[in-house]
Write a protein that holds these residues in place. Sequence first.
Motif, PDB file in Angstrom:
ATOM      1  N   ASP A 464       0.808  -1.222   0.000  1.00 26.88           N
ATOM      2  CA  ASP A 464       0.000   0.000   0.000  1.00 26.88           C
ATOM      3  C   ASP A 464       0.843   1.275   0.000  1.00 26.88           C
ATOM      4  OD1 ASP A 464      -2.782   1.258   0.460  1.00 26.88           O
ATOM      5  OD2 ASP A 464      -1.628   2.063   2.132  1.00 26.88           O
ATOM      6  N   SER A 465       1.926   1.288   0.753  1.00 24.27           N
ATOM      7  CA  SER A 465       2.729   2.518   0.855  1.00 24.27           C
ATOM      8  C   SER A 465       3.467   2.839  -0.445  1.00 24.27           C
ATOM      9  CB  SER A 465       3.736   2.408   2.002  1.00 24.27           C
ATOM     10  OG  SER A 465       4.601   1.310   1.810  1.00 24.27           O
ATOM     11  N   LEU A 476       1.210  15.018   1.091  1.00 23.95           N
ATOM     12  CA  LEU A 476      -0.151  14.712   0.649  1.00 23.95           C
ATOM     13  C   LEU A 476      -0.468  13.237   0.905  1.00 23.95           C
ATOM     14  CD1 LEU A 476       0.214  16.461  -2.829  1.00 23.95           C
ATOM     15  CD2 LEU A 476      -0.698  17.501  -0.732  1.00 23.95           C
ATOM     16  N   ASP A 477      -1.744  12.878   0.800  1.00 22.24           N
ATOM     17  CA  ASP A 477      -2.156  11.483   0.983  1.00 22.24           C
ATOM     18  C   ASP A 477      -3.568  11.329   0.445  1.00 22.24           C
ATOM     19  OD1 ASP A 477      -1.961   8.832   1.696  1.00 22.24           O
ATOM     20  OD2 ASP A 477      -1.944   9.171   3.867  1.00 22.24           O
ATOM     21  N   PHE A 478      -4.109  10.103   0.493  1.00 25.55           N
ATOM     22  CA  PHE A 478      -5.512   9.871   0.158  1.00 25.55           C
ATOM     23  C   PHE A 478      -6.118   8.949   1.205  1.00 25.55           C
ATOM     24  CE2 PHE A 478      -2.841   6.990  -2.302  1.00 25.55           C
ATOM     25  CZ  PHE A 478      -3.419   5.741  -2.133  1.00 25.55           C
ATOM     26  N   GLU A 479      -7.414   9.125   1.462  1.00 20.86           N
ATOM     27  CA  GLU A 479      -8.065   8.455   2.582  1.00 20.86           C
ATOM     28  C   GLU A 479      -8.875   7.228   2.160  1.00 20.86           C
ATOM     29  OE1 GLU A 479      -7.440   9.275   5.701  1.00 20.86           O
ATOM     30  OE2 GLU A 479      -6.100  10.826   4.934  1.00 20.86           O
ATOM     31  N   HIS A 480      -8.278   6.390   1.345  1.00 22.56           N
ATOM     32  CA  HIS A 480      -8.914   5.112   1.024  1.00 22.56           C
ATOM     33  C   HIS A 480      -7.811   4.120   0.707  1.00 22.56           C
ATOM     34  CE1 HIS A 480      -8.189   5.732  -3.319  1.00 22.56           C
ATOM     35  NE2 HIS A 480      -8.712   6.932  -3.193  1.00 22.56           N
ATOM     36  N   GLY A 481      -8.160   2.847   0.640  1.00 23.42           N
ATOM     37  CA  GLY A 481      -7.175   1.842   0.291  1.00 23.42           C
ATOM     38  C   GLY A 481      -6.720   2.008  -1.146  1.00 23.42           C
ATOM     39  N   THR A 482      -5.565   1.436  -1.440  1.00 25.46           N
ATOM     40  CA  THR A 482      -5.034   1.521  -2.801  1.00 25.46           C
ATOM     41  C   THR A 482      -5.717   0.535  -3.732  1.00 25.46           C
ATOM     42  OG1 THR A 482      -2.894   2.299  -2.028  1.00 25.46           O
ATOM     43  CG2 THR A 482      -2.927   1.248  -4.174  1.00 25.46           C
ATOM     44  N   GLY A 483      -6.184  -0.582  -3.203  1.00 28.65           N
ATOM     45  CA  GLY A 483      -6.780  -1.557  -4.104  1.00 28.65           C
ATOM     46  C   GLY A 483      -7.661  -2.568  -3.400  1.00 28.65           C
ATOM     47  N   HIS A 484      -8.661  -3.054  -4.109  1.00 26.18           N
ATOM     48  CA  HIS A 484      -9.581  -4.081  -3.623  1.00 26.18           C
ATOM     49  C   HIS A 484      -9.529  -5.274  -4.565  1.00 26.18           C
ATOM     50  CE1 HIS A 484     -12.290  -2.915  -6.925  1.00 26.18           C
ATOM     51  NE2 HIS A 484     -12.025  -1.663  -6.592  1.00 26.18           N
ATOM     52  N   GLY A 485      -9.956  -6.426  -4.072  1.00 27.10           N
ATOM     53  CA  GLY A 485     -10.054  -7.595  -4.924  1.00 27.10           C
ATOM     54  C   GLY A 485     -11.237  -7.480  -5.877  1.00 27.10           C
ATOM     55  N   PRO A 517      -4.522   4.595  -6.643  1.00 31.63           N
ATOM     56  CA  PRO A 517      -4.196   5.745  -5.801  1.00 31.63           C
ATOM     57  C   PRO A 517      -4.918   6.995  -6.294  1.00 31.63           C
ATOM     58  CG  PRO A 517      -2.388   5.255  -7.291  1.00 31.63           C
ATOM     59  CD  PRO A 517      -3.381   4.145  -7.448  1.00 31.63           C
ATOM     60  N   GLY A 518      -5.023   7.991  -5.414  1.00 34.20           N
ATOM     61  CA  GLY A 518      -5.714   9.210  -5.807  1.00 34.20           C
ATOM     62  C   GLY A 518      -5.268  10.402  -4.991  1.00 34.20           C
ATOM     63  N   TYR A 519      -5.825  11.540  -5.327  1.00 36.14           N
ATOM     64  CA  TYR A 519      -5.626  12.764  -4.559  1.00 36.14           C
ATOM     65  C   TYR A 519      -6.909  13.584  -4.675  1.00 36.14           C
ATOM     66  CZ  TYR A 519      -4.354  17.447  -3.198  1.00 36.14           C
ATOM     67  OH  TYR A 519      -4.354  18.672  -2.577  1.00 36.14           O
TER      68      TYR A 519
END
Length: 608
Positions: A464-465, A476-485, A517-519
């Motif tokens: 994830d990192s 900066l960062d984003f407040e959700h996981g990077t990926g789902h199944g 990923p997002g912003y």
Amino acid sequence: MFKSVFQSFDDIADPGAGRQRVASLRAELKQRGLDGFIVPRADEHQGEYVPARAERLAWLTGFTGSAGTAVVLPASACVVVDGRYTLQAPQQVDTGVFEPVASTATTPEAWISAHLKVGERFAYDPWLHTRDGVQRLRAAVERAGGELVAVETNPLDAIWSDQPAAPKGRVKLHDPALAGETTLAKLADVADALAKDKCDALVISDPHNLCWLFNIRGSDVPHTPLALGYGVVPRDGRPILLIDAAKLGGDVRPVLAGVAELADPAEFAARIADAARAGGSVRIDAATAAAALADVVEGAGGTASLGQDPITLLKARKNAAEIEGSRAAHRRDGAAVTRFLRWFDDSAADGKLTEIDAVEALESFRRETNLLADVSFPTIAGAGANGAIVHYRVTRQTNRPIGSGLFLIDSGAQYEDGTTDITRTLPVGPVDAEMRDRFTRVLKGHIAVATAVFPRGTWGAQIDSFARRPLWEAGLDFEHGTGHGVGSFLSVHEGPQRISRLGNVALEPGMILSNEPGYYKTGAYGIRIENLLLVEERSIAGAEKPMLGFETLTLAPFDLRLIDGALLTPSERDWVDAYHARVRDALAPLLSDADREWLLAATAPLAP
């Protein structure tokens, strides 16, 4: 399709009715001698997408997100949502009735402990909570000095006068060539897993697992081809499939009867009790099984073995047929998305397009494949500030023109050979240096995940990192996981695999995950870049451990106008160019001359 689902939420979720509906609920609770009630966004199977009948949270509060919980007490009420919905919830609920609460600030249980009064009786529906969830509720209520009460019937159902009926979608057999494995072979794998776990039987409460095991699909919930039902699989003996007979046509019934005993869902509790009495240790899925199921097992004298349904992991590791199906689906879908991107490029400049126009156009291009079964989730189409709402769902009230700036569109499709999910961020008119900087940092994180090589046993949390470092370097960062199944013509959100801080499951070959990923700049714009990935084995000379990596399945161009080449390393530029070359080679034969010409320009090599 879009309009029918869209309309169903307009009918169910009415924020203006929240005050009256909460008053009715409080009156119903008082009549039952109760003081409070918890309303999760869940059905009896704990699914993300639920039938209209189970949209109790949306009906009560007006909040239409895919996850959330309402708590109603005599003088206060709240709606607790996660980081995806902290902007959406206050816009949808009547804040004079419900306090929107971010789960990062407090949990539903903590809110209950802080607001429930000594001696008050707090209720829950045992079919809408897991055993673990009930234990957390009990602890919270007891901390407040209250009493936790399980209701026999849901009080919301008593006041929802026009509540939709239970779904009765027809069951279809999933093509064996696409399933890649027979039900009998899958049952043998389940029996081996039960023996390893020393369990005598398995209760299947998750319809995704039920459909995968019996190679069936249905239409009981939006966007995911599920047939709602249950199953009981003994370690030795014939399984029981409990599904409404009205869903089984003449072509389906004999096939299923050949591999299982068919029974009515009304017999479910009795059949579970029989399994408990006959065997003893019954595996109940801790993630999806209602607390009521464990109560039935224990009431019959059996042992409720709370753990993971072994089907969950078997289903996550796609076989060769499912992998080839996914590749085919992504080529087809990539061509449809590329046609949309060209259309958008030609149509958005005059400022007359709206978010709904874009959603309907993209679906139309997918429909023209003649193989679209459904969209895999409601399309997220956010212009400007709406793009900063992570799981924004456009409504007729929020629909806005797509003006100058950034437009984020996150969408997916259900085809019989595969499920897709893709996000692209598109410029409309001139964009500033900050937007290009943020987009490029998101792209760098996306590339870092796509090119990751890691040893077997690596968790998604460890990857994830990779997606966040370029953003972290700028604070900066984003407040959700990077990926789902992702499933195979099943749910677009499938566990147990995930790339997030909570991803504690080892990634294995055959698993499909998103890389997104997002912003998000509140009140201004949102950026997300999403492709789907396939976990595959990697051969590395001199490696001392078995290694894994990712194959990118999604095929559609990134917008070159948003990339700041000065921020990319040479290897990152090479990756973008190689990916775009793959996109050209795969999609060009599927496109018209005009679309092909646009694609060639859209995937031109980056300047050195």
